[in-house]
Design a protein around this motif. Structure first.
Motif, PDB file in Angstrom:
ATOM      1  N   THR A 146      20.177   4.445  89.177  1.00  0.00           N
ATOM      2  CA  THR A 146      19.413   3.793  90.244  1.00  0.00           C
ATOM      3  C   THR A 146      20.255   3.754  91.518  1.00  0.00           C
ATOM      4  N   GLN A 147      19.557   3.676  92.625  1.00  0.00           N
ATOM      5  CA  GLN A 147      20.193   3.639  93.944  1.00  0.00           C
ATOM      6  C   GLN A 147      19.486   2.601  94.810  1.00  0.00           C
ATOM      7  N   ASP A 148      20.268   1.635  95.303  1.00  0.00           N
ATOM      8  CA  ASP A 148      19.763   0.693  96.299  1.00  0.00           C
ATOM      9  C   ASP A 148      19.583   1.519  97.576  1.00  0.00           C
ATOM     10  N   TRP A 149      18.429   1.409  98.243  1.00  0.00           N
ATOM     11  CA  TRP A 149      18.076   2.429  99.252  1.00  0.00           C
ATOM     12  C   TRP A 149      17.292   1.776 100.382  1.00  0.00           C
ATOM     13  N   HIS A 150      18.050   1.083 101.269  1.00  0.00           N
ATOM     14  CA  HIS A 150      17.412   0.231 102.272  1.00  0.00           C
ATOM     15  C   HIS A 150      17.173   0.933 103.607  1.00  0.00           C
ATOM     16  N   THR A 151      16.143   0.433 104.295  1.00  0.00           N
ATOM     17  CA  THR A 151      15.902   0.841 105.688  1.00  0.00           C
ATOM     18  C   THR A 151      17.037   0.285 106.557  1.00  0.00           C
ATOM     19  N   PRO A 152      17.249   0.855 107.777  1.00  0.00           N
ATOM     20  CA  PRO A 152      18.395   0.426 108.614  1.00  0.00           C
ATOM     21  C   PRO A 152      18.370  -1.050 109.008  1.00  0.00           C
ATOM     22  N   HIS A 153      17.191  -1.648 109.127  1.00  0.00           N
ATOM     23  CA  HIS A 153      17.118  -3.074 109.500  1.00  0.00           C
ATOM     24  C   HIS A 153      16.390  -3.840 108.412  1.00  0.00           C
ATOM     25  N   HIS A 154      16.794  -3.604 107.200  1.00  0.00           N
ATOM     26  CA  HIS A 154      16.103  -4.180 106.045  1.00  0.00           C
ATOM     27  C   HIS A 154      16.092  -5.712 106.108  1.00  0.00           C
ATOM     28  N   ILE A 155      15.032  -6.296 105.593  1.00  0.00           N
ATOM     29  CA  ILE A 155      14.839  -7.755 105.645  1.00  0.00           C
ATOM     30  C   ILE A 155      15.914  -8.522 104.865  1.00  0.00           C
ATOM     31  N   SER A 156      16.601  -7.848 103.939  1.00  0.00           N
ATOM     32  CA  SER A 156      17.659  -8.515 103.156  1.00  0.00           C
ATOM     33  C   SER A 156      19.005  -8.530 103.886  1.00  0.00           C
ATOM     34  N   TRP A 184      22.435 -10.429 102.943  1.00  0.00           N
ATOM     35  CA  TRP A 184      23.612  -9.619 102.623  1.00  0.00           C
ATOM     36  C   TRP A 184      24.158  -8.925 103.855  1.00  0.00           C
ATOM     37  N   PRO A 185      25.415  -8.527 103.785  1.00  0.00           N
ATOM     38  CA  PRO A 185      25.894  -7.607 104.835  1.00  0.00           C
ATOM     39  C   PRO A 185      25.045  -6.324 104.754  1.00  0.00           C
ATOM     40  N   ASP A 186      24.950  -5.596 105.858  1.00  0.00           N
ATOM     41  CA  ASP A 186      24.234  -4.313 105.816  1.00  0.00           C
ATOM     42  C   ASP A 186      24.850  -3.464 104.705  1.00  0.00           C
ATOM     43  N   HIS A 187      24.017  -2.852 103.891  1.00  0.00           N
ATOM     44  CA  HIS A 187      24.526  -2.030 102.788  1.00  0.00           C
ATOM     45  C   HIS A 187      23.480  -1.004 102.360  1.00  0.00           C
ATOM     46  N   CYS A 188      23.943   0.057 101.778  1.00  0.00           N
ATOM     47  CA  CYS A 188      23.081   1.086 101.154  1.00  0.00           C
ATOM     48  C   CYS A 188      21.919   1.500 102.041  1.00  0.00           C
ATOM     49  N   VAL A 189      22.245   1.836 103.286  1.00  0.00           N
ATOM     50  CA  VAL A 189      21.205   2.332 104.194  1.00  0.00           C
ATOM     51  C   VAL A 189      20.909   3.794 103.856  1.00  0.00           C
ATOM     52  N   GLN A 190      19.624   4.079 103.741  1.00  0.00           N
ATOM     53  CA  GLN A 190      19.124   5.408 103.337  1.00  0.00           C
ATOM     54  C   GLN A 190      19.880   6.539 104.033  1.00  0.00           C
ATOM     55  N   GLY A 191      20.397   7.451 103.247  1.00  0.00           N
ATOM     56  CA  GLY A 191      21.020   8.658 103.787  1.00  0.00           C
ATOM     57  C   GLY A 191      22.464   8.507 104.241  1.00  0.00           C
ATOM     58  N   THR A 192      23.023   7.276 104.187  1.00  0.00           N
ATOM     59  CA  THR A 192      24.407   7.079 104.641  1.00  0.00           C
ATOM     60  C   THR A 192      25.389   7.315 103.488  1.00  0.00           C
ATOM     61  N   GLU A 193      26.657   7.471 103.854  1.00  0.00           N
ATOM     62  CA  GLU A 193      27.711   7.665 102.855  1.00  0.00           C
ATOM     63  C   GLU A 193      27.833   6.426 101.960  1.00  0.00           C
ATOM     64  N   GLY A 194      27.602   5.256 102.555  1.00  0.00           N
ATOM     65  CA  GLY A 194      27.671   4.020 101.774  1.00  0.00           C
ATOM     66  C   GLY A 194      26.625   3.957 100.665  1.00  0.00           C
ATOM     67  N   ALA A 195      25.507   4.605 100.889  1.00  0.00           N
ATOM     68  CA  ALA A 195      24.421   4.583  99.897  1.00  0.00           C
ATOM     69  C   ALA A 195      24.608   5.661  98.835  1.00  0.00           C
ATOM     70  N   ALA A 196      25.550   6.585  99.073  1.00  0.00           N
ATOM     71  CA  ALA A 196      25.748   7.686  98.112  1.00  0.00           C
ATOM     72  C   ALA A 196      26.303   7.146  96.802  1.00  0.00           C
TER      73      ALA A 196
END
Ligand code: VGL
Ligand code: ZN
Length: 247
Positions: free
Chosen positions: A87-97, A121-133
């Motif tokens: 599974t992959q947490d996969w958030h939009t850039p300005h996700h509500i969380s 939460w701190p910004d995390h796992c934004v779609q397509g970023t290295e952090g979300a990989a």
């Protein structure tokens, strides 16, 4: 004569019976490790590897302490499975969380949303970023499905099955059911959020569920780790160690 013979037989049975109980007690006491049968996953089992992504590893924006230590454990147990799902947490850039999406809010504060209280939460796992990989040390080429979650901007999803609105299904329960998979082994990050919520929803969906404790690490915000284990135990989730699985 008959009576004597009869009592002799009873006596012999009693002695054999007592010896049997004695042996079982000795085995239970001195050799529980080798006396316990390892669990052998079969075609009706799957390993779920939850959110082993760069943001959750040491140095990441929502780092889980020792999160990297589970990777060799997961790589090893994956060898014992024919079915592995990631599974992959996969958030939009300005996700509500994200705390950054709420004026004046800091990470780990909460906000009331239509579906309930949301931890920010701190910004995390934004779609397509290295952090979300996925962590590059994760080595499970046979993994057959990667399911992404948390991609609806206004709804979080710790669970890999059901979003935080408790209405929107991800489709994962249907995937397992169509494939004849009835038993799930859950590993990954974080024990007290995405692992626990996924394990609890898997139980609600009717699966047999094992959480592999040493293949997980927790965030433990305000006692959340102890609460997660208590909730999982109450729901019938089985808590095991990676060494309980036959590889
Ligand atoms: C997670 C907090 C926010 C997790 C995901 O993977 O446990 N935790 N998003
Ligand atoms: Zn998230």
């Amino acid at each position: 004569m008959l009576e004597t013979s009869g009592s002799g037989t009873s006596r012999r049975n009693f002695i054999i019976g007592a010896a049997g109980i004695g042996l079982a007690q000795v085995l239970g006491r001195i050799a529980p490790a080798w006396a316990a049968e390892p669990i052998k996953p079969d075609g009706t089992s799957a390993l779920m590897v939850v959110d082993v992504q760069n943001c959750f590893l040491p140095g990441g924006s929502l780092a889980v302490k020792e999160g990297d230590q589970i990777i060799p454990v997961i790589n090893k147990i994956a060898q014992g499975f024919t079915n592995v799902v990631l599974t992959q947490d996969w958030h939009t850039p300005h996700h509500i969380s994200f705390a950054s999406s709420h004026t004046g809010k800091q990470p780990f504060e909460t906000v009331a949303l239509p579906y309930g209280t949301q931890i920010l939460w701190p910004d995390h796992c934004v779609q397509g970023t290295e952090g979300a990989a996925l962590a590059k040390e994760l080595n499970i080429p046979k993994a057959e499905l990667i399911i992404r979650k948390g991609f609806h901007n206004d709804v979080d999803s710790y669970s890999a099955f059901l979003e935080a609105d408790k209405k929107t299904q991800t489709g994962l329960a249907g995937y397992f059911k169509e494939r004849g998979i009835t038993t799930l082994f859950v590993a990954g990050l974080a024990t007290d959020f995405c692992v626990a919520w996924s394990a609890l929803d898997a139980r609600r969906a009717g699966f047999t569920v094992y959480v592999v404790e040493d293949a997980c690490r927790g965030i433990d915000a305000n006692g959340s780790l102890a609460k997660a284990w208590a909730d999982m135990a109450a729901a019938g989730v089985k808590r095991i160690q990676s060494t309980d699985i036959a590889v």
